[in-house]
Write a protein that holds these residues in place. Structure first.
Motif, PDB file in Angstrom:
ATOM      1  N   GLN A   1      -9.198  -8.874   2.438  1.00  0.00           N
ATOM      2  CA  GLN A   1      -9.645  -7.454   2.986  1.00  0.00           C
ATOM      3  C   GLN A   1      -9.011  -6.168   2.338  1.00  0.00           C
ATOM      4  O   GLN A   1      -9.684  -5.235   2.556  1.00  0.00           O
ATOM      5  CB  GLN A   1      -9.093  -7.421   4.459  1.00  0.00           C
ATOM      6  N   TYR A   2      -8.052  -6.447   1.336  1.00  0.00           N
ATOM      7  CA  TYR A   2      -7.686  -5.089   0.631  1.00  0.00           C
ATOM      8  C   TYR A   2      -8.345  -5.049  -0.923  1.00  0.00           C
ATOM      9  O   TYR A   2      -8.028  -4.329  -1.274  1.00  0.00           O
ATOM     10  CB  TYR A   2      -6.239  -5.324   0.734  1.00  0.00           C
ATOM     11  N   PHE A   3      -9.124  -6.134  -1.049  1.00  0.00           N
ATOM     12  CA  PHE A   3      -9.736  -5.964  -2.285  1.00  0.00           C
ATOM     13  C   PHE A   3     -11.417  -6.257  -1.999  1.00  0.00           C
ATOM     14  O   PHE A   3     -11.598  -7.451  -2.346  1.00  0.00           O
ATOM     15  CB  PHE A   3      -9.158  -6.962  -3.474  1.00  0.00           C
TER      16      PHE A   3
ATOM     17  N   ASP B   1       0.992  -1.184  -0.057  1.00  0.00           N
ATOM     18  CA  ASP B   1      -0.134  -0.100   0.081  1.00  0.00           C
ATOM     19  C   ASP B   1       0.931   1.294   0.060  1.00  0.00           C
ATOM     20  O   ASP B   1       0.674   2.312  -0.836  1.00  0.00           O
ATOM     21  CB  ASP B   1      -0.979  -0.101   1.168  1.00  0.00           C
ATOM     22  N   ALA B   2       1.961   1.203   0.811  1.00  0.00           N
ATOM     23  CA  ALA B   2       2.749   2.404   0.829  1.00  0.00           C
ATOM     24  C   ALA B   2       3.371   2.770  -0.443  1.00  0.00           C
ATOM     25  O   ALA B   2       3.569   3.751  -0.792  1.00  0.00           O
ATOM     26  CB  ALA B   2       3.823   2.331   1.744  1.00  0.00           C
ATOM     27  N   ILE B   3       3.801   1.639  -1.178  1.00  0.00           N
ATOM     28  CA  ILE B   3       4.558   1.927  -2.577  1.00  0.00           C
ATOM     29  C   ILE B   3       3.525   2.410  -3.523  1.00  0.00           C
ATOM     30  O   ILE B   3       3.618   3.103  -4.392  1.00  0.00           O
ATOM     31  CB  ILE B   3       5.097   0.347  -2.831  1.00  0.00           C
ATOM     32  N   LEU B   4       2.330   1.500  -3.585  1.00  0.00           N
ATOM     33  CA  LEU B   4       1.356   1.939  -4.321  1.00  0.00           C
ATOM     34  C   LEU B   4       0.962   3.745  -4.198  1.00  0.00           C
ATOM     35  O   LEU B   4       0.722   4.268  -5.043  1.00  0.00           O
ATOM     36  CB  LEU B   4       0.226   1.344  -4.254  1.00  0.00           C
ATOM     37  N   SER B   5       0.939   4.047  -3.063  1.00  0.00           N
ATOM     38  CA  SER B   5       0.313   5.478  -2.729  1.00  0.00           C
ATOM     39  C   SER B   5       1.611   6.260  -3.085  1.00  0.00           C
ATOM     40  O   SER B   5       1.133   7.569  -3.762  1.00  0.00           O
ATOM     41  CB  SER B   5       0.208   5.488  -1.151  1.00  0.00           C
ATOM     42  N   ALA B   6       2.734   5.858  -3.061  1.00  0.00           N
ATOM     43  CA  ALA B   6       3.857   6.723  -3.791  1.00  0.00           C
ATOM     44  C   ALA B   6       3.813   6.957  -5.025  1.00  0.00           C
ATOM     45  O   ALA B   6       4.337   7.825  -5.481  1.00  0.00           O
ATOM     46  CB  ALA B   6       5.139   6.044  -3.249  1.00  0.00           C
TER      47      ALA B   6
END
Length: 127
Positions: free
Chosen positions: A95-97, A60-65
């Motif tokens: 839970q993330y999709f 998630d952190a990398i996607l957000s970046a």
């Protein structure tokens, strides 16, 4: 086509000669993530559920970046040390999709970096 390296300080630094992610045109290729805490460098692996959530947090952190989210993910690859953990990993991962989950494969492997139990990579589309 443009190519740029994506880096998030909120995800662990690579432990080898690779980038956290590469954005090529409108497609983001995210390297396999394990349950390393970005701040401490410690593994988060008390149990497989906690470990899977830590991996997803790093993704998630990398996607957000890159200005993306799990909604942009079109493909995931999951590598697990023990196929008996499949159901538990699947429950946490799911839970993330919430809708329209990505394509995916899950493969049991004999060993993963730092002897973790799960590693996940993904491909996302910025379109």
């Amino acid at each position: 086509m443009s190519k740029s390296i994506i880096h998030s300080p909120e995800a662990p630094a690579p432990i080898g000669p690779y980038s956290q992610a590469v954005l090529a045109g409108d497609t983001l290729y995210v390297s396999g993530q394990i349950a390393l805490d970005a701040d401490s460098g410690e593994l988060i692996n008390e149990n497989i559920t906690e470990e899977t959530h830590a991996v997803m947090k790093n993704l998630d952190a990398i996607l957000s970046a890159a200005g993306l989210s799990f909604a942009n993910v079109v493909k995931c690859s999951i590598f697990i040390k023990d196929m008996n953990d499949f159901g538990t990993i699947n429950e946490a991962y799911g839970q993330y999709f919430s809708s329209a989950p990505p394509a995916r494969e899950t493969v049991e492997v004999s060993r993963l970096p730092k002897d973790v139990s799960v590693e996940i990579s993904c491909i996302a589309y910025k379109g």
